[in-house]
Motif scaffolding. Sequence first.
Motif, mmCIF file in Angstrom:
data_model
loop_
_atom_site.group_PDB
_atom_site.id
_atom_site.type_symbol
_atom_site.label_atom_id
_atom_site.label_comp_id
_atom_site.label_asym_id
_atom_site.label_seq_id
_atom_site.Cartn_x
_atom_site.Cartn_y
_atom_site.Cartn_z
ATOM 1 N N TYR A 18 52.084 69.859 41.390
ATOM 2 C CA TYR A 18 50.881 70.273 42.096
ATOM 3 C C TYR A 18 51.208 71.405 43.077
ATOM 4 O O TYR A 18 52.351 71.594 43.498
ATOM 5 C CB TYR A 18 50.254 69.099 42.867
ATOM 6 C CG TYR A 18 51.082 68.592 44.015
ATOM 7 C CD1 TYR A 18 50.953 69.116 45.295
ATOM 8 C CD2 TYR A 18 52.011 67.566 43.831
ATOM 9 C CE1 TYR A 18 51.716 68.653 46.353
ATOM 10 C CE2 TYR A 18 52.779 67.094 44.874
ATOM 11 C CZ TYR A 18 52.632 67.643 46.133
ATOM 12 O OH TYR A 18 53.398 67.187 47.186
ATOM 13 N N GLY A 19 50.176 72.146 43.429
ATOM 14 C CA GLY A 19 50.271 73.166 44.466
ATOM 15 C C GLY A 19 49.043 73.078 45.347
ATOM 16 O O GLY A 19 47.946 72.771 44.866
ATOM 17 N N GLN A 20 49.208 73.328 46.634
ATOM 18 C CA GLN A 20 48.074 73.204 47.553
ATOM 19 C C GLN A 20 48.245 74.113 48.758
ATOM 20 O O GLN A 20 49.349 74.546 49.088
ATOM 21 C CB GLN A 20 47.916 71.750 48.015
ATOM 22 C CG GLN A 20 49.093 71.231 48.833
ATOM 23 C CD GLN A 20 48.980 69.753 49.186
ATOM 24 O OE1 GLN A 20 48.570 68.928 48.357
ATOM 25 N NE2 GLN A 20 49.331 69.423 50.410
ATOM 26 N N VAL A 21 47.116 74.412 49.396
ATOM 27 C CA VAL A 21 47.112 75.166 50.644
ATOM 28 C C VAL A 21 46.257 74.395 51.646
ATOM 29 O O VAL A 21 45.256 73.770 51.284
ATOM 30 C CB VAL A 21 46.565 76.600 50.466
ATOM 31 C CG1 VAL A 21 47.533 77.441 49.656
ATOM 32 C CG2 VAL A 21 45.178 76.591 49.820
ATOM 33 N N GLY A 22 46.677 74.426 52.902
ATOM 34 C CA GLY A 22 45.956 73.723 53.958
ATOM 35 C C GLY A 22 45.767 74.608 55.170
ATOM 36 O O GLY A 22 46.593 75.491 55.457
ATOM 37 N N PHE A 23 44.678 74.378 55.874
ATOM 38 C CA PHE A 23 44.365 75.144 57.083
ATOM 39 C C PHE A 23 43.873 74.178 58.156
ATOM 40 O O PHE A 23 43.245 73.164 57.857
ATOM 41 C CB PHE A 23 43.283 76.197 56.796
ATOM 42 C CG PHE A 23 43.640 77.146 55.705
ATOM 43 C CD1 PHE A 23 44.405 78.267 55.967
ATOM 44 C CD2 PHE A 23 43.235 76.903 54.396
ATOM 45 C CE1 PHE A 23 44.757 79.144 54.950
ATOM 46 C CE2 PHE A 23 43.574 77.771 53.373
ATOM 47 C CZ PHE A 23 44.334 78.892 53.653
ATOM 48 N N GLY A 24 44.185 74.498 59.405
ATOM 49 C CA GLY A 24 43.744 73.608 60.470
ATOM 50 C C GLY A 24 44.194 74.062 61.842
ATOM 51 O O GLY A 24 44.319 75.251 62.118
ATOM 52 N N TYR A 25 44.499 73.081 62.683
ATOM 53 C CA TYR A 25 44.799 73.300 64.096
ATOM 54 C C TYR A 25 46.187 72.751 64.394
ATOM 55 O O TYR A 25 46.564 71.679 63.900
ATOM 56 C CB TYR A 25 43.746 72.585 64.932
ATOM 57 C CG TYR A 25 43.990 72.620 66.417
ATOM 58 C CD1 TYR A 25 43.545 73.688 67.188
ATOM 59 C CD2 TYR A 25 44.646 71.564 67.060
ATOM 60 C CE1 TYR A 25 43.749 73.724 68.559
ATOM 61 C CE2 TYR A 25 44.860 71.586 68.426
ATOM 62 C CZ TYR A 25 44.413 72.662 69.170
ATOM 63 O OH TYR A 25 44.626 72.699 70.524
ATOM 64 N N GLU A 26 46.952 73.470 65.216
ATOM 65 C CA GLU A 26 48.310 73.046 65.549
ATOM 66 C C GLU A 26 48.595 73.215 67.029
ATOM 67 O O GLU A 26 48.138 74.165 67.660
ATOM 68 C CB GLU A 26 49.319 73.862 64.741
ATOM 69 C CG GLU A 26 50.768 73.412 64.937
ATOM 70 C CD GLU A 26 51.701 74.058 63.927
ATOM 71 O OE1 GLU A 26 52.317 73.322 63.142
ATOM 72 O OE2 GLU A 26 51.786 75.293 63.923
ATOM 73 N N SER A 27 49.352 72.275 67.566
ATOM 74 C CA SER A 27 49.825 72.351 68.948
ATOM 75 C C SER A 27 51.347 72.325 68.925
ATOM 76 O O SER A 27 51.963 71.484 68.251
ATOM 77 C CB SER A 27 49.299 71.177 69.767
ATOM 78 O OG SER A 27 49.859 71.179 71.069
ATOM 79 N N THR A 28 51.966 73.270 69.648
ATOM 80 C CA THR A 28 53.422 73.370 69.687
ATOM 81 C C THR A 28 53.911 73.335 71.126
ATOM 82 O O THR A 28 53.361 74.017 71.989
ATOM 83 C CB THR A 28 53.898 74.679 69.030
ATOM 84 O OG1 THR A 28 53.426 74.726 67.685
ATOM 85 C CG2 THR A 28 55.411 74.768 69.027
ATOM 86 N N GLY A 29 54.933 72.529 71.374
ATOM 87 C CA GLY A 29 55.531 72.437 72.701
ATOM 88 C C GLY A 29 56.997 72.816 72.656
ATOM 89 O O GLY A 29 57.690 72.589 71.661
ATOM 90 N N PHE A 30 57.480 73.424 73.732
ATOM 91 C CA PHE A 30 58.876 73.861 73.819
ATOM 92 C C PHE A 30 59.540 73.215 75.033
ATOM 93 O O PHE A 30 58.876 72.873 76.009
ATOM 94 C CB PHE A 30 58.961 75.382 73.968
ATOM 95 C CG PHE A 30 58.281 76.145 72.867
ATOM 96 C CD1 PHE A 30 58.944 76.429 71.685
ATOM 97 C CD2 PHE A 30 56.969 76.581 73.018
ATOM 98 C CE1 PHE A 30 58.321 77.137 70.674
ATOM 99 C CE2 PHE A 30 56.333 77.291 72.011
ATOM 100 C CZ PHE A 30 57.010 77.572 70.841
ATOM 101 N N SER A 31 60.851 73.082 74.966
ATOM 102 C CA SER A 31 61.612 72.616 76.118
ATOM 103 C C SER A 31 62.885 73.437 76.252
ATOM 104 O O SER A 31 63.560 73.720 75.259
ATOM 105 C CB SER A 31 61.970 71.129 75.976
ATOM 106 O OG SER A 31 62.813 70.923 74.855
ATOM 107 N N ILE A 32 63.179 73.872 77.467
ATOM 108 C CA ILE A 32 64.452 74.507 77.789
ATOM 109 C C ILE A 32 65.051 73.716 78.943
ATOM 110 O O ILE A 32 64.500 73.698 80.047
ATOM 111 C CB ILE A 32 64.277 75.990 78.159
ATOM 112 C CG1 ILE A 32 63.727 76.778 76.960
ATOM 113 C CG2 ILE A 32 65.606 76.589 78.606
ATOM 114 C CD1 ILE A 32 63.523 78.254 77.232
#
Length: 225
Positions: A18-32
């Motif tokens: 199978y093959g698929q594509v998805g779209f939506g919302y993302e939240s990314t957090g970083f730490s140093i």
Amino acid sequence: MSTANSICNAQSRFEGFYGQVGFGYESTGFSILNVVDTLPASSYPPNGVSIPRPNPVINNSTGFAGTATLGYTYALTNQFLLGVGAEYSPLGQSTQNITDAGVMGTIAMTNSWNLFLAPGYAIDDDKQIYTKFGYSRAKITNSDAASGNQTSTLLSGYSLGLGYKQFLASHWYGFIEANFTAYRNYEISAPEPFSYQGVAYTTGTNNKSLGAHSSNALLGIGYKF
């Protein structure tokens, strides 16, 4: 006859490539974390001094997410499925500002990919629920406004997900997913000038531990070959 029946029962509409594509919302957090400025042992004065600094303040990044996936689903029985796949997220979150000891910088995540296993359960011929367990990598780019240095690092980590698929017509299906990825802390050491006791040094080294995590919700469409 019994053997033939069991083979037929093990077949599933979801089995195959199978093959698929998805779209939506993302939240990314970083730490140093564990930020330390160090002079080399050859510096005089002082000789090899290390100066801990407060950890930088970084805001979370939120925005549009997109993934492309290729995979294969095995029918273990007529209801229990096992998928394997690889997905790629070419889109990067908007660059986030870093405040580090009063100095501004930026950080961003791009080009993430994920290799995963997806155990699933077929509710009926057209519907499936599944989980995902994967290994992920992503490129993290950190820019320091004070020194002008820019470093790019590949972080690795694990991913977890939960999803639902439903056939819409013939080979086409729709899906919805929620995913979480955690990237381990990575030790970085880079040249960086700094001041100590009123004296400016050009041979300093900045040491820190870099990590990241992300979560997304996706809606998409796929094709089962």
